[in-house]
Design a protein around this motif. Structure first.
Motif, PDB file in Angstrom:
ATOM      1  N   ALA A  25       0.830  -1.206   0.000  1.00  0.00           N
ATOM      2  CA  ALA A  25       0.000   0.000   0.000  1.00  0.00           C
ATOM      3  C   ALA A  25       0.866   1.258   0.000  1.00  0.00           C
ATOM      4  O   ALA A  25       0.551   2.248  -0.672  1.00  0.00           O
ATOM      5  CB  ALA A  25      -0.927  -0.008   1.219  1.00  0.00           C
ATOM      6  N   ALA A  26       1.972   1.227   0.745  1.00  0.00           N
ATOM      7  CA  ALA A  26       2.866   2.387   0.792  1.00  0.00           C
ATOM      8  C   ALA A  26       3.577   2.597  -0.541  1.00  0.00           C
ATOM      9  O   ALA A  26       3.769   3.736  -0.978  1.00  0.00           O
ATOM     10  CB  ALA A  26       3.893   2.194   1.919  1.00  0.00           C
ATOM     11  N   GLY A 133      -3.829  -3.709  12.527  1.00  0.00           N
ATOM     12  CA  GLY A 133      -2.757  -3.382  11.602  1.00  0.00           C
ATOM     13  C   GLY A 133      -3.258  -2.704  10.338  1.00  0.00           C
ATOM     14  O   GLY A 133      -2.671  -1.720   9.869  1.00  0.00           O
ATOM     15  N   GLY A 134      -4.347  -3.207   9.787  1.00  0.00           N
ATOM     16  CA  GLY A 134      -4.926  -2.599   8.592  1.00  0.00           C
ATOM     17  C   GLY A 134      -5.426  -1.190   8.855  1.00  0.00           C
ATOM     18  O   GLY A 134      -5.340  -0.310   7.986  1.00  0.00           O
ATOM     19  N   LEU A 135      -5.948  -0.959  10.065  1.00  0.00           N
ATOM     20  CA  LEU A 135      -6.408   0.379  10.439  1.00  0.00           C
ATOM     21  C   LEU A 135      -5.248   1.364  10.431  1.00  0.00           C
ATOM     22  O   LEU A 135      -5.333   2.456   9.856  1.00  0.00           O
ATOM     23  CB  LEU A 135      -7.053   0.320  11.830  1.00  0.00           C
ATOM     24  CG  LEU A 135      -7.640   1.610  12.385  1.00  0.00           C
ATOM     25  CD1 LEU A 135      -8.832   2.065  11.548  1.00  0.00           C
ATOM     26  CD2 LEU A 135      -8.063   1.420  13.840  1.00  0.00           C
ATOM     27  N   THR A 141      -1.535   5.855   5.090  1.00  0.00           N
ATOM     28  CA  THR A 141      -1.487   6.051   3.639  1.00  0.00           C
ATOM     29  C   THR A 141      -2.622   6.941   3.137  1.00  0.00           C
ATOM     30  O   THR A 141      -2.833   7.063   1.938  1.00  0.00           O
ATOM     31  CB  THR A 141      -1.521   4.700   2.907  1.00  0.00           C
ATOM     32  OG1 THR A 141      -2.686   3.962   3.318  1.00  0.00           O
ATOM     33  CG2 THR A 141      -0.275   3.894   3.199  1.00  0.00           C
ATOM     34  N   GLY A 142      -3.348   7.568   4.067  1.00  0.00           N
ATOM     35  CA  GLY A 142      -4.372   8.527   3.674  1.00  0.00           C
ATOM     36  C   GLY A 142      -5.633   7.923   3.098  1.00  0.00           C
ATOM     37  O   GLY A 142      -6.324   8.576   2.311  1.00  0.00           O
ATOM     38  N   GLU A 143      -5.942   6.691   3.493  1.00  0.00           N
ATOM     39  CA  GLU A 143      -7.158   6.036   3.020  1.00  0.00           C
ATOM     40  C   GLU A 143      -8.182   5.974   4.154  1.00  0.00           C
ATOM     41  O   GLU A 143      -7.818   5.917   5.335  1.00  0.00           O
ATOM     42  CB  GLU A 143      -6.857   4.610   2.554  1.00  0.00           C
ATOM     43  CG  GLU A 143      -5.915   4.521   1.367  1.00  0.00           C
ATOM     44  CD  GLU A 143      -6.577   4.933   0.072  1.00  0.00           C
ATOM     45  OE1 GLU A 143      -7.820   4.929   0.009  1.00  0.00           O
ATOM     46  OE2 GLU A 143      -5.853   5.271  -0.882  1.00  0.00           O
TER      47      GLU A 143
END
Length: 216
Positions: A25-26, A133-135, A141-143
């Motif tokens: 994602a990064a 972790g997903g949070l 990452t600004g999502e």
């Protein structure tokens, strides 16, 4: 292989999977090497740190055992260098995230049960271990965090946690049933993405703009 060794291997596997998810994602956000590794480490260790604090295991394993931070960092760095070979990064992120969701749900619920947390609390800890972790990854990452969207995410983890608690209560918490519980979470998440399943959301009605006529 003893139970403690099996749990360690599963835990480190989950760390690696979530680190790869966070790093992917990064990379998609074009962060530099440090940013990619940092997001990967947060995605990999955030849920486990919450779990250990919740069951009063201090310091958390992520800080006490160097293998956790090392696994997360090396995996994230590998994704940074190998990302040109990773096709369709978004699909990669989603599949890795679903795999990590299943692994961390099972591990978090099991550890909470082993710490004598009642089943309902253990299920909540298992779910929060999986989504923590997903949070962190999405916020960095600004999502909008996946857990706050319409997609089936936390519900899949909760279903897996309940399955683990039921298996434990019936004395069936062995390798094969627990693997099936992790696959249940993984499958639910991927099917929900494929079929666009979602939880209901509130329907917002536009405000009335009409004006009332003159009073008699």
């Amino acid at each position: 292989m003893t139970t403690s060794t099996a749990l360690l291997v599963a835990d480190l596997t989950g760390v690696a999977v979530f680190a790869a998810s966070g790093a992917s994602a990064a990379v998609a956000k074009r962060l530099d090497l440090f940013g990619v590794v940092f997001v990967g480490v947060v995605a990999a260790l955030g849920g486990g740190i919450f779990r250990d604090l919740a069951i009063d295991e201090v310091p958390p394993l992520a800080f006490a055992d160097w293998r956790y931070a090392a696994t997360a960092s090396v995996t994230a760095a590998a994704v940074f260098w190998l990302h040109p070979q990773l096709a369709r990064l978004r699909t990669t992120v989603l599949v890795l995230d679903a795999a990590g969701l299943g692994l961390f749900t099972v591990i978090g619920t099991l550890k909470a049960l082993d710490a004598a947390v009642p089943p309902v609390g253990a299920c909540m800890i298992g779910m929060l271990t999986a989504i923590g972790g997903g949070l962190g990854r999405d916020l960095l990452t600004g999502e909008i965090p996946v857990v706050l969207r319409r997609e089936i995410y936390a519900l899949a983890a909760l279903a897996g946690a309940v399955t683990v608690a039921l298996l434990s209560a019936s004395g069936q918490a062995t390798a094969v049933p627990l693997t099936a519980a992790a696959l249940l979470v993984f499958g639910l998440r991927l099917i929900a993405l494929r079929r666009r399943w979602s939880a209901p959301v509130a329907t917002l009605r536009p405000p009335r703009t009409g004006t009332r006529g003159p009073l008699p």
